[in-house]
Motif scaffolding. Structure first.
Motif, mmCIF file in Angstrom:
data_model
loop_
_atom_site.group_PDB
_atom_site.id
_atom_site.type_symbol
_atom_site.label_atom_id
_atom_site.label_comp_id
_atom_site.label_asym_id
_atom_site.label_seq_id
_atom_site.Cartn_x
_atom_site.Cartn_y
_atom_site.Cartn_z
ATOM 1 N N SER A 1 -30.821 -29.261 -39.258
ATOM 2 C CA SER A 1 -31.822 -29.251 -40.324
ATOM 3 C C SER A 1 -31.869 -30.591 -41.046
ATOM 4 O O SER A 1 -32.693 -30.790 -41.941
ATOM 5 C CB SER A 1 -31.525 -28.131 -41.323
ATOM 6 O OG SER A 1 -30.303 -28.389 -42.005
ATOM 7 N N SER B 1 -37.609 -23.476 -40.533
ATOM 8 C CA SER B 1 -36.261 -23.534 -41.104
ATOM 9 C C SER B 1 -35.199 -23.952 -40.102
ATOM 10 O O SER B 1 -34.048 -24.134 -40.470
ATOM 11 C CB SER B 1 -35.883 -22.187 -41.725
ATOM 12 O OG SER B 1 -35.869 -21.161 -40.750
ATOM 13 N N ILE C 1 -32.444 -13.870 -41.654
ATOM 14 C CA ILE C 1 -33.193 -15.079 -41.331
ATOM 15 C C ILE C 1 -34.555 -14.980 -42.004
ATOM 16 O O ILE C 1 -35.267 -13.991 -41.836
ATOM 17 C CB ILE C 1 -33.413 -15.250 -39.814
ATOM 18 C CG1 ILE C 1 -32.096 -15.190 -39.055
ATOM 19 C CG2 ILE C 1 -34.109 -16.565 -39.526
ATOM 20 C CD1 ILE C 1 -32.269 -15.356 -37.569
ATOM 21 N N GLN D 1 -27.320 -20.569 -39.939
ATOM 22 C CA GLN D 1 -28.204 -21.696 -39.705
ATOM 23 C C GLN D 1 -27.392 -22.929 -39.335
ATOM 24 O O GLN D 1 -26.343 -23.202 -39.927
ATOM 25 C CB GLN D 1 -29.051 -21.999 -40.933
ATOM 26 C CG GLN D 1 -30.059 -23.124 -40.713
ATOM 27 C CD GLN D 1 -30.869 -23.421 -41.958
ATOM 28 O OE1 GLN D 1 -30.444 -23.119 -43.060
ATOM 29 N NE2 GLN D 1 -32.048 -24.007 -41.781
ATOM 30 N N ASN D 2 -27.877 -23.700 -38.359
ATOM 31 C CA ASN D 2 -27.229 -24.936 -37.974
ATOM 32 C C ASN D 2 -27.654 -26.035 -38.947
ATOM 33 O O ASN D 2 -28.784 -26.521 -38.890
ATOM 34 C CB ASN D 2 -27.601 -25.312 -36.540
ATOM 35 C CG ASN D 2 -26.801 -26.487 -36.020
ATOM 36 O OD1 ASN D 2 -26.744 -27.538 -36.632
ATOM 37 N ND2 ASN D 2 -26.177 -26.287 -34.872
ATOM 38 N N TYR E 1 -26.688 -14.077 -38.472
ATOM 39 C CA TYR E 1 -27.017 -15.424 -38.026
ATOM 40 C C TYR E 1 -26.458 -16.460 -38.992
ATOM 41 O O TYR E 1 -26.284 -16.202 -40.186
ATOM 42 C CB TYR E 1 -28.532 -15.626 -37.944
ATOM 43 C CG TYR E 1 -29.224 -14.722 -36.950
ATOM 44 C CD1 TYR E 1 -29.489 -15.149 -35.663
ATOM 45 C CD2 TYR E 1 -29.623 -13.444 -37.319
ATOM 46 C CE1 TYR E 1 -30.129 -14.318 -34.752
ATOM 47 C CE2 TYR E 1 -30.270 -12.610 -36.420
ATOM 48 C CZ TYR E 1 -30.519 -13.053 -35.140
ATOM 49 O OH TYR E 1 -31.149 -12.237 -34.244
ATOM 50 N N HIS F 1 -31.007 -21.124 -35.715
ATOM 51 C CA HIS F 1 -30.045 -20.151 -36.219
ATOM 52 C C HIS F 1 -29.291 -19.570 -35.025
ATOM 53 O O HIS F 1 -29.886 -19.299 -33.975
ATOM 54 C CB HIS F 1 -30.744 -19.024 -36.975
ATOM 55 C CG HIS F 1 -31.625 -19.508 -38.086
ATOM 56 N ND1 HIS F 1 -31.252 -19.469 -39.404
ATOM 57 C CD2 HIS F 1 -32.874 -20.047 -38.067
ATOM 58 C CE1 HIS F 1 -32.223 -19.955 -40.151
ATOM 59 N NE2 HIS F 1 -33.215 -20.309 -39.358
ATOM 60 N N LYS F 2 -28.009 -19.331 -35.203
ATOM 61 C CA LYS F 2 -27.195 -18.801 -34.115
ATOM 62 C C LYS F 2 -26.548 -17.492 -34.530
ATOM 63 O O LYS F 2 -26.075 -17.335 -35.656
ATOM 64 C CB LYS F 2 -26.107 -19.807 -33.716
ATOM 65 C CG LYS F 2 -25.234 -19.321 -32.549
ATOM 66 C CD LYS F 2 -24.150 -20.330 -32.205
ATOM 67 C CE LYS F 2 -23.286 -19.828 -31.055
ATOM 68 N NZ LYS F 2 -22.194 -20.774 -30.710
ATOM 69 N N SER F 3 -26.528 -16.552 -33.599
ATOM 70 C CA SER F 3 -25.814 -15.293 -33.771
ATOM 71 C C SER F 3 -24.723 -15.223 -32.720
ATOM 72 O O SER F 3 -24.933 -15.614 -31.568
ATOM 73 C CB SER F 3 -26.763 -14.107 -33.614
ATOM 74 O OG SER F 3 -26.031 -12.888 -33.562
ATOM 75 N N LYS G 1 -29.238 -11.184 -47.642
ATOM 76 C CA LYS G 1 -29.048 -11.267 -46.204
ATOM 77 C C LYS G 1 -29.361 -9.969 -45.469
ATOM 78 O O LYS G 1 -29.663 -9.979 -44.273
ATOM 79 C CB LYS G 1 -27.628 -11.715 -45.874
ATOM 80 C CG LYS G 1 -26.541 -10.729 -46.269
ATOM 81 C CD LYS G 1 -25.160 -11.262 -45.896
ATOM 82 C CE LYS G 1 -24.060 -10.262 -46.229
ATOM 83 N NZ LYS G 1 -22.725 -10.789 -45.858
#
Length: 884
Positions: free
Chosen positions: A476, A457, A430, A471-472, A469, A460-462, A779
């Motif tokens: 965005s 930004s 992230i 990103q949704n 993670y 973000h989901k983990s 990453k």
């Protein structure tokens, strides 16, 4: 479990924020604003950014005690104290009892023996008799804004203090026994300073209109600025020579040489004036174009070094070593936030031992800087510790997983898997600018889901406890750009909440605003369903209020009312956030729902003025009334209900001056239970198994504290943090000694600013020409990015300054990299070969433990050499980790 969160009384228009409930994440006070303030005539424009240094105080015994105070306007009141010569700071709020705004400090002439220092604020002034650890509010002028204080030279005997306020000059006699009015002002002064030399007390005051906001930018117009002289011997008043009376004096200083004959004054038309005859005549010595000196100071060793220094409204520093006859730009290192152009200097202070240590402190509206080489280079000093804890969240299965999460101000997200004893960063992948929190899924034991909301930004989901993670993308792309088809507006992500029934409804609530808005009213609230992937904008109030938090009942959805705090009032929704009704009219900074809401129907809210209102009727219209808490006189900014409130009747309150205080009788009596003076940004977070383990976590400037006995005792439990190449605490120096702060926008500065910044043009473009550096993404890199410097000669240094006991250089290795030399505190530690046949990310290139706790420097130096198999001599930096 629900908690009522922290509150701040800042000066940044209306954006006070809260995070309340373990099911909610708030993004407060960390706006990535692109700010441009400019000087036009005598008008200074500028939306106030963060890290504003409002006041500096340096101990007369600085050489031996290292004591420095700073008043930093990150979130309103914050008094910071350093005992290591301004290298690291901690809170100094003990005893503060008002929501005051600190404006300065002054020391007793006998400070070495009596340890007395005064703190002045916009609501009276305080005295400390223990070098600023604890403060006692003084009896006079309690509602006045104090601009400056000067203590009588014979203070030990007289206990007299001259106090300058916005309304006039007063004499507090015999330690506050009486108050005498010496002068009143026809209009309220906005800026003021006292300076005593011999029998003359110089009183500088400046006046301007109340700052309006235009397009989110604060406009300050100076109307008048003048210096008056009070004769301490006969009590008479006089003005300085008429040559200054026609000018708007921005700042003024008098030399501390033997006869106090030398003076300097700056005016808002850009002129610098000096006098060598106690102000009888004045000589123009310099003129700034399109700028003016907001702060001027004369060296304490002026009789020998002839040194003067000034800081300007556009953020530059100039120095003269020939008594003001000529001036040189000395802004090397002051480019901390490149995107904040023309941010003015608020404070300048020489070390009392300047003749020996060459030290000067400089405060700007973007932070504190320190020079130890006569202003040749300014190094940014992080008055906010890099391990400053914002948010503490505990996994619902804590009793078995022992998972705790901490969001920090500028070091990312940390996770502990042993109840807080050891911590690891969990931000790989992230690119966090200011993601200072983590939201834990209510079903974490099953789905291991975390949500991290980066202010710039997005969300973000983990699904693996923070190891990776995604990103949704939907969140965005919420607001289409009206000027560019197919494009979306960049957003500031401010508030996020998750439904306690997330496993079944996938519901998130989100508050955003366009990133270009600086205090505007273009605000937006969305509901989002993970089940459908649909984001829907909903209306809360007029749609222009600033959302300060959402709150779900712990029994949701069986009790389906959701609450939302706003600058327009308190709102409730009974249909999963689709529609909202106003249930209370006062501006709300926080909402708290009782842990036993299912039976007691209790809702609490804290208003912007610090009052607590509550309803025992599910928060229906007309049911709220004021809570008589017995907390009058306390600086209350957070109240938390015990998870066992139904049986233990216990509330915890976080205050700024008195730490955590507790009641076990519903608020009739209170007692202090620790963390006195701590700045507990997010308040308290309770273990889900609180009834059995009695565990509480509290995030503060010092990291995170843990109590295992219901708050009776506390221990700090976070030690590790990181310096990363895109942060301002690291700087690069070329073989000729030129230095530049490594900021994430520094290398792209000229591509969008047309570089009219002289300090940057020489430092960035000449030192690292375009194409000689790269910011790369990976990453596995810390925060998803790392830097490569394409250098082919020896002597380029990457330098980091830290206070700690260990250091770990995390590097990148690859096929085109060279060999670097490592230096610790200036001593060589050998070389590291960065060559690898394939790219290796986040590798420990050098580490050392067991160092003596204190200030250290760490240097990565190019050698211009390489492994025979390597195709280049570039060097890389991922991060520098250290333990406190």
């Amino acid at each position: 479990m629900p908690t009522l969160g922290s509150r701040f009384f800042g000066r940044e228009h209306k954006q006070t924020k809260w995070r309340r409930q373990c099911t909610m994440l708030s993004r407060r006070g960390c706006g990535v604003f692109v700010i441009a303030s400019m000087f036009v005539s005598s008008t200074l424009y500028g939306h106030v950014p963060h890290d504003i240094i409002r006041a500096l105080g340096i101990s007369p015994e600085y050489e031996s005690d290292g004591l420095v105070f700073a008043s930093a306007d990150q979130f309103g009141v914050c008094i910071l104290r350093s005992t290591d010569h301004g290298e690291t700071f901690s809170e100094a709020h003990g005893g503060l009892e008002t929501r005051a705004f600190a404006t300065g400090m002054t020391f007793s002439p006998n400070f070495k023996n009596d340890k007395v220092v005064y703190l002045f604020t916009d609501q009276g002034y305080y005295k400390s008799e223990d070098r600023g650890i604890n403060w006692q509010r003084q009896p006079h002028l309690r509602k006045q804004s104090i601009l400056s204080i000067w203590l009588d030279d014979n203070y030990s005997a007289t206990q007299d203090a001259y106090v300058l306020t916005r309304s006039g000059l007063y004499l507090s006699k015999r330690n506050g026994a009486s108050l005498e009015t010496l002068k009143t002002f026809p209009a309220a002064a906005r800026i003021g300073r006292l300076c005593r030399r011999s029998n003359s007390l110089y009183v500088h005051t400046a006046y301007y209109d109340k700052p309006p906001f235009v397009n989110g930018q604060e406009v300050i117009t100076y109307k008048r600025g003048q210096v008056h002289v009070y004769d301490l011997a006969n009590g008479s008043w006089a003005s300085l020579n008429s040559e200054l009376e026609d000018l708007v004096v921005a700042d003024f200083d008098v030399a501390a040489n033997s006869d106090h004959s030398t003076m300097i004054a700056s005016s808002t038309d850009g002129r610098i004036m000096t006098s060598n005859d106690r102000g009888d005549t004045w000589t123009p010595t310099y003129e700034l174009k399109g700028d003016f000196a907001a702060t001027v100071r004369i060296s304490p060793n002026y009789g020998n070094d002839g040194t003067m220094i000034m800081g300007t409204a556009n953020g530059y520093a100039y120095k003269s070593t020939d008594q003001g006859a000529s001036w040189t730009l000395v802004s090397n290192g002051l480019n901390r936030w490149i995107q904040h152009k023309n941010i003015h200097v608020t404070q300048l202070e020489f070390s009392p031992s300047y003749a020996r240590d060459n030290t000067i402190f400089l405060g700007k509206t973007e932070g504190l800087f320190k020079s130890t080489d006569n202003a040749a280079f300014w190094r940014y000093v992080a008055v906010w510790p890099v391990h400053w804890g914002f948010f503490a969240s505990i996994a619902p299965d804590y009793s078995t997983s022992q998972n705790v999460f901490l969001g920090t101000y500028n070091a990312g997200i940390f996770k502990s898997e042993d109840g807080g004893n050891d911590w690891l960063p969990i931000t790989e992948g992230i690119e966090l600018l200011f993601a200072n929190g983590v939201l834990v899924s209510p079903n974490y034991d099953k789905d291991k889901a975390l949500f991290v909301m980066d202010i710039a930004s997005g969300v973000h989901k983990s699904t693996d406890g923070g190891q990776s993670y995604v990103q949704n993308e939907t969140l965005s792309k919420l607001l289409p750009d009206p000027n560019q088809a197919g494009k979306y507006l960049p957003l500031l992500y401010r508030e996020l909440a998750i439904s306690p029934n997330f496993e079944h409804d996938g519901l998130l609530l989100l508050f955003v605003l366009p990133r270009y808005i600086l205090g505007g009213n273009d605000t937006h609230v969305f509901t989002y369903s993970e089940k459908t992937g649909v984001a829907k904008e909903v209306s809360v109030g007029s749609g222009t209020g600033y959302i300060t938090g959402f709150a779900f009942p712990p029994s949701y959805p069986s009790h389906n009312r959701i609450f939302c705090g706003s600058t327009e009032g308190l709102f409730a929704s009974d249909d999963s956030g689709d529609t909202w009704i106003q249930v209370a009219g006062q501006a709300i900074d926080n909402v708290l729902i009782s842990p036993t809401y299912a039976t007691d129907k209790t809702v609490y809210a804290m208003t912007r003025t610090g009052k607590i209102i509550y309803s025992t009727d599910s928060g229906n219209i007309g049911s709220f009334r004021a809570l008589e808490s017995g907390l009058e006189g306390r600086y209350v900014y957070n109240i938390t209900v015990s998870p066992n409130y139904e049986s233990d009747n216990t509330l915890y309150v976080c205050t700024l001056g008195d730490g955590v205080i507790k009641t076990s009788d519903g608020g009739r009596t209170w007692k202090e239970v620790g963390l006195r003076g701590r700045f507990l940004y997010d308040g308290l977070t309770f273990s889900p198994a609180y009834n059995e383990d009695a565990t509480i976590f509290a995030a503060s400037l010092a990291g995170i504290h843990r109590s295992r006995d219901r708050g009776a005792t506390w221990e700090p439990v976070l030690n590790r943090s990181q310096y990363q190449p895109r942060f301002h605490d690291i700087y690069m120096r070329d073989p000729d000694g030129k230095s530049v702060t490594l900021d994430w926008d520094a290398f792209n500065y000229n591509s969008y600013r047309n570089s009219d910044d002289l300090a940057l043009r020489d430092q960035v473009t000449k030192m690292l020409p375009r194409g000689h550096y790269q910011m790369l993404r990976h990453k596995k890199a810390t925060q998803g990015v790392y830097y490569k410097y394409l250098v082919n000669v020896p002597g380029y240094d990457i330098n980091a300054c830290f206070t700690g006991t260990s250091v770990d250089y995390r590097c990148i290795m690859g096929p085109d990299l060279g060999i670097v030399e490592i230096l610790l505190d200036g001593e060589s530690q050998g070389t590291v070969d960065l060559y690898s046949p394939s790219l290796r990310v986040n590798v420990s290139g050098f580490s050392k433990q067991g160092m003596k706790k204190g200030f250290h420097t760490f240097t990565i130096r190019s050698t211009g050499t390489k492994n025979a198999k390597s195709t280049g001599t570039s060097i890389t930096l991922n991060s520098i980790d250290f333990d406190f």
